[in-house]
Design a protein around this motif. Structure first.
Motif, PDB file in Angstrom:
ATOM      1  N   ASN A 366      -2.075 -15.170  -3.815  1.00  0.00           N
ATOM      2  CA  ASN A 366      -2.626 -14.966  -2.467  1.00  0.00           C
ATOM      3  C   ASN A 366      -1.491 -15.041  -1.448  1.00  0.00           C
ATOM      4  O   ASN A 366      -1.357 -15.994  -0.691  1.00  0.00           O
ATOM      5  CB  ASN A 366      -3.687 -16.031  -2.183  1.00  0.00           C
ATOM      6  CG  ASN A 366      -4.451 -15.769  -0.901  1.00  0.00           C
ATOM      7  OD1 ASN A 366      -4.182 -14.803  -0.195  1.00  0.00           O
ATOM      8  ND2 ASN A 366      -5.395 -16.649  -0.593  1.00  0.00           N
ATOM      9  N   THR A 367      -0.635 -13.997  -1.428  1.00  0.00           N
ATOM     10  CA  THR A 367       0.507 -13.956  -0.520  1.00  0.00           C
ATOM     11  C   THR A 367       0.481 -12.656   0.260  1.00  0.00           C
ATOM     12  O   THR A 367      -0.119 -11.662  -0.188  1.00  0.00           O
ATOM     13  CB  THR A 367       1.837 -14.044  -1.289  1.00  0.00           C
ATOM     14  OG1 THR A 367       2.047 -12.818  -2.010  1.00  0.00           O
ATOM     15  CG2 THR A 367       1.844 -15.223  -2.276  1.00  0.00           C
ATOM     16  N   PRO A 368       1.117 -12.592   1.413  1.00  0.00           N
ATOM     17  CA  PRO A 368       1.163 -11.337   2.183  1.00  0.00           C
ATOM     18  C   PRO A 368       1.747 -10.178   1.394  1.00  0.00           C
ATOM     19  O   PRO A 368       1.286  -9.037   1.517  1.00  0.00           O
ATOM     20  CB  PRO A 368       2.031 -11.701   3.387  1.00  0.00           C
ATOM     21  CG  PRO A 368       1.853 -13.179   3.547  1.00  0.00           C
ATOM     22  CD  PRO A 368       1.732 -13.716   2.158  1.00  0.00           C
ATOM     23  N   THR A 369       2.765 -10.455   0.599  1.00  0.00           N
ATOM     24  CA  THR A 369       3.403  -9.381  -0.176  1.00  0.00           C
ATOM     25  C   THR A 369       2.451  -8.801  -1.204  1.00  0.00           C
ATOM     26  O   THR A 369       2.324  -7.576  -1.337  1.00  0.00           O
ATOM     27  CB  THR A 369       4.663  -9.917  -0.877  1.00  0.00           C
ATOM     28  OG1 THR A 369       5.595 -10.375   0.102  1.00  0.00           O
ATOM     29  CG2 THR A 369       5.310  -8.828  -1.721  1.00  0.00           C
ATOM     30  N   THR A 370       1.778  -9.670  -1.963  1.00  0.00           N
ATOM     31  CA  THR A 370       0.877  -9.166  -3.009  1.00  0.00           C
ATOM     32  C   THR A 370      -0.301  -8.417  -2.397  1.00  0.00           C
ATOM     33  O   THR A 370      -0.725  -7.377  -2.912  1.00  0.00           O
ATOM     34  CB  THR A 370       0.373 -10.312  -3.891  1.00  0.00           C
ATOM     35  OG1 THR A 370      -0.312 -11.275  -3.069  1.00  0.00           O
ATOM     36  CG2 THR A 370       1.519 -11.006  -4.599  1.00  0.00           C
ATOM     37  N   LYS A 371      -0.826  -8.929  -1.291  1.00  0.00           N
ATOM     38  CA  LYS A 371      -1.971  -8.269  -0.662  1.00  0.00           C
ATOM     39  C   LYS A 371      -1.570  -6.941  -0.022  1.00  0.00           C
ATOM     40  O   LYS A 371      -2.331  -5.981  -0.029  1.00  0.00           O
ATOM     41  CB  LYS A 371      -2.611  -9.212   0.356  1.00  0.00           C
ATOM     42  CG  LYS A 371      -3.342 -10.388  -0.305  1.00  0.00           C
ATOM     43  CD  LYS A 371      -4.111 -11.246   0.675  1.00  0.00           C
ATOM     44  CE  LYS A 371      -3.197 -12.125   1.497  1.00  0.00           C
ATOM     45  NZ  LYS A 371      -3.969 -13.107   2.321  1.00  0.00           N
ATOM     46  N   GLN A 372      -0.352  -6.871   0.522  1.00  0.00           N
ATOM     47  CA  GLN A 372       0.121  -5.600   1.092  1.00  0.00           C
ATOM     48  C   GLN A 372       0.300  -4.555  -0.011  1.00  0.00           C
ATOM     49  O   GLN A 372      -0.061  -3.390   0.170  1.00  0.00           O
ATOM     50  CB  GLN A 372       1.444  -5.812   1.829  1.00  0.00           C
ATOM     51  CG  GLN A 372       2.030  -4.557   2.459  1.00  0.00           C
ATOM     52  CD  GLN A 372       1.124  -3.954   3.530  1.00  0.00           C
ATOM     53  OE1 GLN A 372       0.467  -4.678   4.286  1.00  0.00           O
ATOM     54  NE2 GLN A 372       1.082  -2.632   3.580  1.00  0.00           N
ATOM     55  N   ALA A 373       0.847  -4.975  -1.143  1.00  0.00           N
ATOM     56  CA  ALA A 373       0.998  -4.056  -2.275  1.00  0.00           C
ATOM     57  C   ALA A 373      -0.364  -3.550  -2.742  1.00  0.00           C
ATOM     58  O   ALA A 373      -0.551  -2.355  -3.007  1.00  0.00           O
ATOM     59  CB  ALA A 373       1.732  -4.750  -3.417  1.00  0.00           C
ATOM     60  N   LEU A 374      -1.330  -4.467  -2.799  1.00  0.00           N
ATOM     61  CA  LEU A 374      -2.674  -4.095  -3.210  1.00  0.00           C
ATOM     62  C   LEU A 374      -3.269  -3.070  -2.251  1.00  0.00           C
ATOM     63  O   LEU A 374      -3.852  -2.063  -2.677  1.00  0.00           O
ATOM     64  CB  LEU A 374      -3.561  -5.343  -3.272  1.00  0.00           C
ATOM     65  CG  LEU A 374      -5.039  -5.132  -3.583  1.00  0.00           C
ATOM     66  CD1 LEU A 374      -5.207  -4.561  -4.977  1.00  0.00           C
ATOM     67  CD2 LEU A 374      -5.806  -6.447  -3.431  1.00  0.00           C
ATOM     68  N   ALA A 375      -3.123  -3.300  -0.960  1.00  0.00           N
ATOM     69  CA  ALA A 375      -3.680  -2.395   0.040  1.00  0.00           C
ATOM     70  C   ALA A 375      -3.038  -1.015  -0.034  1.00  0.00           C
ATOM     71  O   ALA A 375      -3.721   0.015   0.077  1.00  0.00           O
ATOM     72  CB  ALA A 375      -3.492  -2.991   1.434  1.00  0.00           C
ATOM     73  N   MET A 376      -1.719  -0.956  -0.226  1.00  0.00           N
ATOM     74  CA  MET A 376      -1.032   0.330  -0.277  1.00  0.00           C
ATOM     75  C   MET A 376      -1.419   1.128  -1.513  1.00  0.00           C
ATOM     76  O   MET A 376      -1.687   2.342  -1.430  1.00  0.00           O
ATOM     77  CB  MET A 376       0.483   0.104  -0.232  1.00  0.00           C
ATOM     78  CG  MET A 376       0.982  -0.485   1.087  1.00  0.00           C
ATOM     79  SD  MET A 376       2.768  -0.792   1.110  1.00  0.00           S
ATOM     80  CE  MET A 376       3.395   0.887   1.211  1.00  0.00           C
ATOM     81  N   VAL A 377      -1.454   0.470  -2.663  1.00  0.00           N
ATOM     82  CA  VAL A 377      -1.827   1.176  -3.896  1.00  0.00           C
ATOM     83  C   VAL A 377      -3.274   1.648  -3.804  1.00  0.00           C
ATOM     84  O   VAL A 377      -3.600   2.788  -4.167  1.00  0.00           O
ATOM     85  CB  VAL A 377      -1.619   0.273  -5.120  1.00  0.00           C
ATOM     86  CG1 VAL A 377      -2.198   0.929  -6.380  1.00  0.00           C
ATOM     87  CG2 VAL A 377      -0.140  -0.034  -5.326  1.00  0.00           C
ATOM     88  N   ALA A 378      -4.162   0.785  -3.316  1.00  0.00           N
ATOM     89  CA  ALA A 378      -5.568   1.167  -3.194  1.00  0.00           C
ATOM     90  C   ALA A 378      -5.746   2.331  -2.228  1.00  0.00           C
ATOM     91  O   ALA A 378      -6.569   3.229  -2.453  1.00  0.00           O
ATOM     92  CB  ALA A 378      -6.396  -0.034  -2.737  1.00  0.00           C
ATOM     93  N   SER A 379      -4.991   2.360  -1.141  1.00  0.00           N
ATOM     94  CA  SER A 379      -5.066   3.468  -0.183  1.00  0.00           C
ATOM     95  C   SER A 379      -4.685   4.787  -0.850  1.00  0.00           C
ATOM     96  O   SER A 379      -5.353   5.819  -0.675  1.00  0.00           O
ATOM     97  CB  SER A 379      -4.155   3.196   1.011  1.00  0.00           C
ATOM     98  OG  SER A 379      -4.585   2.074   1.741  1.00  0.00           O
ATOM     99  N   ASP A 380      -3.601   4.776  -1.623  1.00  0.00           N
ATOM    100  CA  ASP A 380      -3.138   6.004  -2.280  1.00  0.00           C
ATOM    101  C   ASP A 380      -4.150   6.506  -3.301  1.00  0.00           C
ATOM    102  O   ASP A 380      -4.446   7.710  -3.374  1.00  0.00           O
ATOM    103  CB  ASP A 380      -1.798   5.757  -2.974  1.00  0.00           C
ATOM    104  CG  ASP A 380      -0.662   5.572  -1.987  1.00  0.00           C
ATOM    105  OD1 ASP A 380      -0.880   5.787  -0.777  1.00  0.00           O
ATOM    106  OD2 ASP A 380       0.444   5.191  -2.421  1.00  0.00           O
TER     107      ASP A 380
END
Length: 446
Positions: A366-380
């Motif tokens: 539960n870190t900003p980096t992991t959540k940002q990666a999740l959001a970017m991959v999910a968006s694509d």
């Protein structure tokens, strides 16, 4: 057909030593220009115009190559026995009268005896001359190939016999991914009555209608007695055992070596391409990482934008990948051993509602980096804008019971839905995980 297609041991053609495999359909469909079906009445009540072998069966019946059963059926899906195949061989090639009579263990004559006597005179490769029990066992595709090619062209090996069928469009094989021609053809499988009739029909369409094999003709003219000729015919099925086994092993080894070299080149090129960064244990092929599926990354690369790939390379390395025709699974790991996993697979869970496919993107930690990666991959992958703010708001929505989904199979206390196709679930405690689930084929809500 690649010239790497090679031989396998013909001793396996013995009926008693093989287990038949699942039959393919690539040899079944017939595309003929004649109008046999319109010219001949259908004598079989279990053969219809919808059957792929309909025209071939009617042709074979008219030509006297096959006959049905007393109850008016043909039983097209039954496995053909070697005795039935022997009758078809004699009738199709119009073999001459036998040079003698084979001895029978039982002492009693049987309907198949005359056919075996004629085939023995030509030393046709079959199993049932001496071992009468094998006459009434299902015949293997490899035996069928050798017998047809022996009479039609004097081919003496299993490989060449199968190639003869391929060259004349009598067969196209059953296992297109196999490199050895025997496995490609499905030599160890049984053959049905309709399938073997199609072989004969395609020989007819190729204008191969009489004995052409010099070896077969010379055997018929031989002064040897019929018992010796019969044993020689059975011995032909062992031809590769003595002539080809060493070559088989060498060729198989060469194919494996070539595949290994191709894999190593691809492995090295992947690391040098710079598209993704890799864990050292993957580069070094450490235990559990000896094999790596490049196709999985090829598929994922098409899903992601350059910006997302760049972000992943800044914070993650690839730690594993696997794929198939209809799925892939890829693991990324960061320096704190937090994982980002991306899965695409068929959806077996309530496909009527959720569709046939699903993507699952999970980030641990539960870190900003992991959540940002999740959001970017999910968006694509989803083609929608998923944000870090959404993930950060997740726990608030859960606490306030906002945006929750109430569909079958989802925890209605912990799942948020965006639109119709995208779901977010997880556990937002420290070190927890979040998962986006995306159903691209979903068209309605429950």
């Amino acid at each position: 057909m690649r010239n790497k297609i090679k031989l396998s041991m013909c001793s396996a053609l013995l009926v008693s030593s093989l287990v038949g495999g699942t039959l393919g359909t690539s040899d079944v469909v017939v595309h003929a220009s004649s109008h046999v079906a319109q010219q001949i009445g259908n004598p079989f009540k279990d053969v219809s115009k919808k059957d792929a072998a309909y025209e071939a069966i009617l042709w074979a019946s008219k030509e006297g190559i096959v006959s049905g059963y007393k109850d008016g059926t043909f039983k097209p899906n039954d496995k053909v026995t070697e005795a039935q195949f022997a009758k078809m061989l004699v009738n199709y090639f119009k073999l001459d009268a036998a040079k003698g009579t084979l001895m029978r263990n039982s002492g009693e004559r049987h309907w198949a005896d005359d056919f075996y006597d004629k085939l023995a005179s030509y030393s046709v490769p079959l199993n049932g001359y001496v071992n009468e029990v094998q006459r009434f066992e299902p015949v293997k595709r490899g035996v069928v190939a050798e017998a047809l090619a022996y009479l039609a062209k004097d081919e003496m090996t299993l490989k060449d016999s199968i190639q003869f069928l391929y060259d004349n469009k009598v067969s196209s094989g059953q296992n297109p991914t196999e490199k050895l021609i025997e496995q490609h053809f499905g030599y160890a499988n049984h053959v049905t009555r309709s399938q073997v009739v199609i072989f004969f029909y395609k020989l007819h369409l190729a204008n191969i209608r009489s004995v052409q094999g010099k070896q077969a003709l010379s055997q018929y003219a031989s002064s040897e007695d019929i018992e010796k000729l019969a044993k020689q015919g059975t011995a032909y099925l062992f031809y590769l055992l003595t002539k080809g086994s060493i070559h088989v092993d060498l060729e198989r080894a060469a194919i494996r070596q070539e595949e290994t070299e191709d894999y190593n080149k691809r492995y090295k090129a992947l690391f040098e391409s710079g598209t993704f960064k890799f864990a050292e244990r993957v580069k070094n092929k450490s235990a559990g990482h000896e094999l790596f599926d490049f196709k999985a990354l090829d598929k994922l690369e098409k899903e992601l934008t350059p910006e997302t790939i760049q972000y992943l390379n800044q914070h993650y390395v690839v730690d594993g990948a696997t794929s198939g025709d209809d799925h892939y699974l890829i693991f990324f790991v960061d320096k704190n051993n937090h994982y980002l996993t991306i899965t695409y697979s068929p959806n077996d869970f309530y496909p009527v509602l959720y569709g046939k496919r699903d993507y699952r993107i999970t980030a641990t930690g539960n870190t900003p980096t992991t959540k940002q990666a999740l959001a970017m991959v999910a968006s694509d992958i989803t083609g929608t804008k998923r944000t870090l703010a959404e993930i950060n708001s997740y726990q608030t929505w859960i606490d306030k019971k906002q945006n929750l989904t109430h569909e079958y199979g989802f925890d209605d206390k912990r799942t948020v839905r965006f639109g119709m196709k995208i779901y977010l679930s997880g556990f937002s405690y420290e070190g927890g995980d979040f998962t986006f689930v995306y159903f691209p084929d979903k068209t309605r809500n429950e």
